[in-house]
Structure formats: structure tokens, C-alpha cells
Design an enzyme around this catalytic site. Structure first.
Site, mmCIF file in Angstrom:
data_model
loop_
_atom_site.group_PDB
_atom_site.id
_atom_site.type_symbol
_atom_site.label_atom_id
_atom_site.label_comp_id
_atom_site.label_asym_id
_atom_site.label_seq_id
_atom_site.Cartn_x
_atom_site.Cartn_y
_atom_site.Cartn_z
ATOM 1 N N HIS A 29 1.113 -0.853 0.531
ATOM 2 C CA HIS A 29 0.202 -0.245 -0.120
ATOM 3 C C HIS A 29 0.761 1.259 -0.077
ATOM 4 O O HIS A 29 1.555 1.747 0.261
ATOM 5 C CB HIS A 29 -0.826 0.202 1.450
ATOM 6 C CG HIS A 29 -2.128 1.248 0.974
ATOM 7 N ND1 HIS A 29 -3.094 1.397 0.165
ATOM 8 C CD2 HIS A 29 -2.674 1.585 2.180
ATOM 9 C CE1 HIS A 29 -3.426 2.358 0.937
ATOM 10 N NE2 HIS A 29 -3.001 2.502 1.943
ATOM 11 N N ARG A 79 -6.634 -1.131 -6.468
ATOM 12 C CA ARG A 79 -7.765 -0.685 -5.368
ATOM 13 C C ARG A 79 -8.224 0.183 -5.556
ATOM 14 O O ARG A 79 -7.544 1.116 -4.717
ATOM 15 C CB ARG A 79 -7.198 -1.310 -4.466
ATOM 16 C CG ARG A 79 -6.374 -3.008 -4.275
ATOM 17 C CD ARG A 79 -5.964 -2.982 -2.457
ATOM 18 N NE ARG A 79 -4.984 -2.345 -2.139
ATOM 19 C CZ ARG A 79 -3.564 -2.328 -2.653
ATOM 20 N NH1 ARG A 79 -2.922 -3.077 -2.912
ATOM 21 N NH2 ARG A 79 -2.994 -1.229 -1.144
ATOM 22 N N TYR A 135 -27.724 27.311 18.861
ATOM 23 C CA TYR A 135 -26.861 27.189 19.538
ATOM 24 C C TYR A 135 -25.977 28.157 19.693
ATOM 25 O O TYR A 135 -24.991 28.456 18.704
ATOM 26 C CB TYR A 135 -26.065 25.918 20.314
ATOM 27 C CG TYR A 135 -26.635 24.622 20.492
ATOM 28 C CD1 TYR A 135 -27.901 24.586 21.127
ATOM 29 C CD2 TYR A 135 -26.987 23.471 19.128
ATOM 30 C CE1 TYR A 135 -28.525 23.121 21.515
ATOM 31 C CE2 TYR A 135 -27.828 22.404 19.854
ATOM 32 C CZ TYR A 135 -28.804 22.640 20.858
ATOM 33 O OH TYR A 135 -29.570 21.235 20.764
ATOM 34 N N MET A 149 -27.118 18.515 15.769
ATOM 35 C CA MET A 149 -26.993 17.191 15.822
ATOM 36 C C MET A 149 -28.365 16.465 14.676
ATOM 37 O O MET A 149 -27.095 15.459 13.511
ATOM 38 C CB MET A 149 -27.255 17.068 17.208
ATOM 39 C CG MET A 149 -27.199 15.098 17.077
ATOM 40 S SD MET A 149 -27.128 13.820 18.814
ATOM 41 C CE MET A 149 -26.725 14.960 20.070
HETATM 42 C C1 LIG Z 1 -8.402 1.838 1.880
HETATM 43 C C2 LIG Z 1 -7.314 1.260 1.479
HETATM 44 C C3 LIG Z 1 -7.342 1.246 -0.398
HETATM 45 C C4 LIG Z 1 -8.072 2.246 -1.589
HETATM 46 O O1 LIG Z 1 -7.587 3.464 -0.647
HETATM 47 P P1 LIG Z 1 -7.795 5.349 -1.706
HETATM 48 O O2 LIG Z 1 -7.271 6.192 -1.087
HETATM 49 O O3 LIG Z 1 -9.527 5.390 -1.384
HETATM 50 O O4 LIG Z 1 -8.141 4.714 -2.967
HETATM 51 C C5 LIG Z 1 -6.772 0.551 -0.895
HETATM 52 N N1 LIG Z 1 -5.450 0.064 -0.471
HETATM 53 C C6 LIG Z 1 -5.488 -0.955 0.990
HETATM 54 C C7 LIG Z 1 -5.056 -1.897 1.851
HETATM 55 C C8 LIG Z 1 -6.529 0.360 1.865
HETATM 56 O O5 LIG Z 1 -6.780 0.328 2.967
#
Ligand SMILES: *Cc1c(COP(=O)(O)O)cnc(C)c1O
Length: 362
Positions: A159, A215, A258, A306
Site C-alpha cells: 500500500h 484498488r 446554539y 445534531m
Molecule cells: C483504503 C485502502 C485502499 C483505497 O485507498 P484510496 O485512497 O481510497 O484509493 C487501497 N488499499 C488499501 C490497503 C486500503 O486500506
């Protein structure tokens, strides 16, 4: 008799599908769509149904074992079923339960590899610099080799920590480390499903050598970092509306809400609207927030409450029950609301509460 929600999230199937198509094309691979945190607040069930129909969605990624079980049960009932990957470590007792549901599990140690039930499929998690989860590169090679020997290595991932920033030098270094690990792993019967790019990574890099999935989270829902906004024509998937629940006039000199933060300089027609910070509208946007009502941009007056907020509708033809646009896909977006609230789109969207009814539109 039905009791209606006071606020609705309208999800555009065509926006989501368009975004997924653009992102998959740019990445050059199918998508492992993050649907964690209630599909970034859009509604897990609704988004999974829509995503599972998209030809470029290989599978769905979630953050918690409960999300994994929920999505696995849902996709098992669809004729367009998709694999589910859990992105964070399960506890030892959760492993067999998730494996029985077919959930792909993240593995980052030899102990985790050895504890897998024989039918479990694993994605090796490699820490290349995020320092959050995963095995360091050298250990990752050992863990991946063990998983491959056991016949359980389906994928490997890392990541990026900075792929949404203009300076990509750290992301390049992470990628280089990840590719070193991939090159050192033994061959698997099926090509290894390697994945690294989040949305920022896809927009910044396009296709990455050796990757077989990507992803994109926030980008799938229609948002890009400012400097990458022109890379793809992404469209926000959600329009959020709420309802006028009351109309009255505040007289000159009176305060609203408020702490009396806002005082009427003249008689002011006020619409009270049924959405507040308990629904996820940022209270920090007090003093800056605007909404769209009767086709016009109007200020929110005084403290955001709220469950409600008050809007200056002086001179507008507004009635109780009228819809108020909290954000849409073009002229008042989540990006604006996040800026007013001193936060980011991720936090605004994932904070949307379950009093908001999700509705899917074509
Ligand atoms: C949340 C997440 C993503 C997606 O990230 P974005 O910045 O929303 O594209 C991809 N890989 C992992 C491991 C994540 O935790």
C-alpha cells in the site's frame, strides 16, 4: 403508512460504472474495489450489488472481518459472485470462520501462514514503507515462499503512503521494493495476483509493471486529489439531499441556533432542514456551510446541530417537505463540504450515518 427518512443519498449507477471503467482502463488491470466503511459511506449492500455487475471488478476489499462476512454472504447469493479480500489481520479464531466463507486472507508472517486452514487462499501483505501492516520485504519473501509451498498463495500486495501527492519519489521506492519481493517469489500455478495502486496510484502512475489488480477507493466514488483532477473524467457517485421540516421568520436582532453565533440584521426567512452532525454533516462547517435550495446557493445560519441545520431562504419559494441539496456531483460537492469542515472527502463520506437512506438511480 411509511415513515420517511429525512435525508437521502442518491447513488448514480452510471457514475460508479463510468468511474470503474476509467480506472480499470488506466490501471490496465481489473479492480479489487474497496467497499470498506460502508462503501465509503455510500451503502455497502447497494454498492456491492452495483459493483458485482461491472465486468472490470475482479473482487471486493474490506477492512474488518464483519464487513468481510457481510459482503461474502451477499456475493454468495448473487449470480455475479466476486471474491472478497480482507485487508487487515483477523484474530486466530476468526481465520477458520472467514476461510469457510471463502474470504481471501492477508498473511504477513510464517506463523500466520502455518495456521491457515488448507482451503484458505492468502494474499501476502508486504510493508514497503507505510509501516502499518505487512511483512518487511525480506521476511515477505520467506512468508510468500511458504504460502506458495502450501499451495495457498493467490495474491501479494502493498500500500502506497504518498501516491496522492505530487512528489512520487517515495511511492517509486515502495514500488521498487515490492517488485523485488515479487521477483524473489517462486512461481505459482496461477499467475500471482499482485496489487499495489490505490486511487492516487492509478491516477499518478497509470499501468504498473507486474501488477494484476488495482484498488481504487475514493476515486471509484468520484474524487481525485486536486493536482490529478484532469487525469480521468471521474464523477461523484452520490448526491445527498435532506428535507425542509419547518419554515419561520427570525426578526431583526434575533439570534439563530446554539450559542447565538448568527444574528439577523433584518427579518429573515429560515428553513429548518433535517440533517445534522449526527448524520455526518461536519459541525466544523459552522459559519461557512452552504446548501442548494430552490435552485440557489444559500448559507447555513449559526451552529450546525445534531439533527438539523437552518438555512436563509429569504425571498425563495420554499415549502415544508421541499428537498435541499447538501451536495451534488458538480456545483456543490463533497470536496466543498470537506473544506468548510476542515477535513477530507474520505472523512465526510465515511461519517455518513445510517439515518440517511441510500437509493440507487440509473
Ligand atoms: C483504503 C485502502 C485502499 C483505497 O485507498 P484510496 O485512497 O481510497 O484509493 C487501497 N488499499 C488499501 C490497503 C486500503 O486500506
Amino acid at each position: 403508512m411509511t415513515l420517511a427518512a429525512r435525508a437521502h443519498a442518491h447513488l448514480s449507477e452510471s457514475a460508479l460504472h463510468g468511474n470503474l471503467t476509467h480506472l480499470s482502463r488506466r490501471a490496465g488491470v481489473p479492480l479489487l474495489l474497496p467497499v470498506k466503511a460502508n462503501a465509503y459511506g455510500h451503502g455497502l449492500r447497494e454498492v456491492v450489488t452495483l459493483a458485482a455487475r461491472h465486468p472490470d471488478v475482479w473482487g471486493l476489499a474490506v477492512a474488518t472481518p464483519r464487513e468481510a462476512a457481510q459482503v461474502a454472504a451477499q456475493v454468495a447469493a448473487l449470480d455475479t459472485g466476486r471474491p472478497v479480500l480482507l485487508l487487515t489481520p483477523p484474530t486466530p479464531t476468526e481465520v477458520p470462520l472467514l476461510a469457510d466463507l471463502g474470504v481471501r486472507l492477508p498473511v504477513a508472517s510464517l506463523a500466520e501462514a502455518d495456521a491457515l486452514p488448507a482451503h484458505a487462499r492468502a494474499h501476502l501483505k508486504v510493508d514497503t514503507g507505510m509501516n502499518r501492516l505487512g511483512a518487511r520485504p525480506e521476511e515477505a519473501v520467506r512468508v510468500g515462499t511458504r504460502l506458495a509451498e502450501r499451495g495457498q498463495l493467490e495474491g501479494a500486495y502493498t500500500h502506497f503512503a504518498t501516491a496522492d501527492e505530487p512528489d512520487l519519489s517515495f511511492a517509486h521506492e515502495q514500488l521498487r521494493l515490492f517488485q523485488t519481493v515479487l521477483n524473489a517469489l517462486p512461481a505459482t500455478p496461477q499467475p500471482l495476483l499482485a496489487h499495489a495502486a490505490n486511487g492516487g496510484g492509478i491516477l499518478s502512475f497509470g499501468a504498473l509493471p507486474g501488477m494484476r489488480l488495482a484498488r481504487p477507493g475514493l476515486a471509484s466514488y468520484g474524487f481525485a486529489p486536486t493536482h490529478l483532477r484532469d487525469v480521468l473524467p471521474l464523477r461523484p457517485v452520490m448526491t445527498l439531499t435532506a428535507q425542509v421540516t419547518h419554515l419561520h421568520t427570525a426578526h431583526a436582532g434575533e439570534t439563530v441556533s446554539y450559542n447565538g453565533l448568527w444574528r439577523a440584521q433584518q427579518d429573515t426567512r429560515i428553513a429548518t432542514v433535517g440533517i445534522g452532525y449526527a448524520d455526518g454533516y461536519p459541525r466544523n462547517a459552522t459559519g461557512r456551510a452552504q446548501v442548494l435550495i430552490a435552485g440557489q446557493r444559500r448559507p447555513v445560519l449559526g451552529r450546525i446541530c445534531m439533527d438539523q441545520l437552518m438555512v436563509d431562504v429569504t425571498g425563495l419559494p420554499v415549502q415544508v417537505g421541499d428537498p435541499v441539496t447538501i451536495w451534488n456531483d458538480h456545483d456543490l460537492t463533497v470536496t466543498d463540504v470537506a473544506a468548510w469542515g476542515d477535513t477530507i472527502e474520505y472523512e465526510v463520506l465515511t461519517g455518513l450515518g445510517d439515518r440517511i437512506e441510500r437509493r440507487v438511480a440509473p
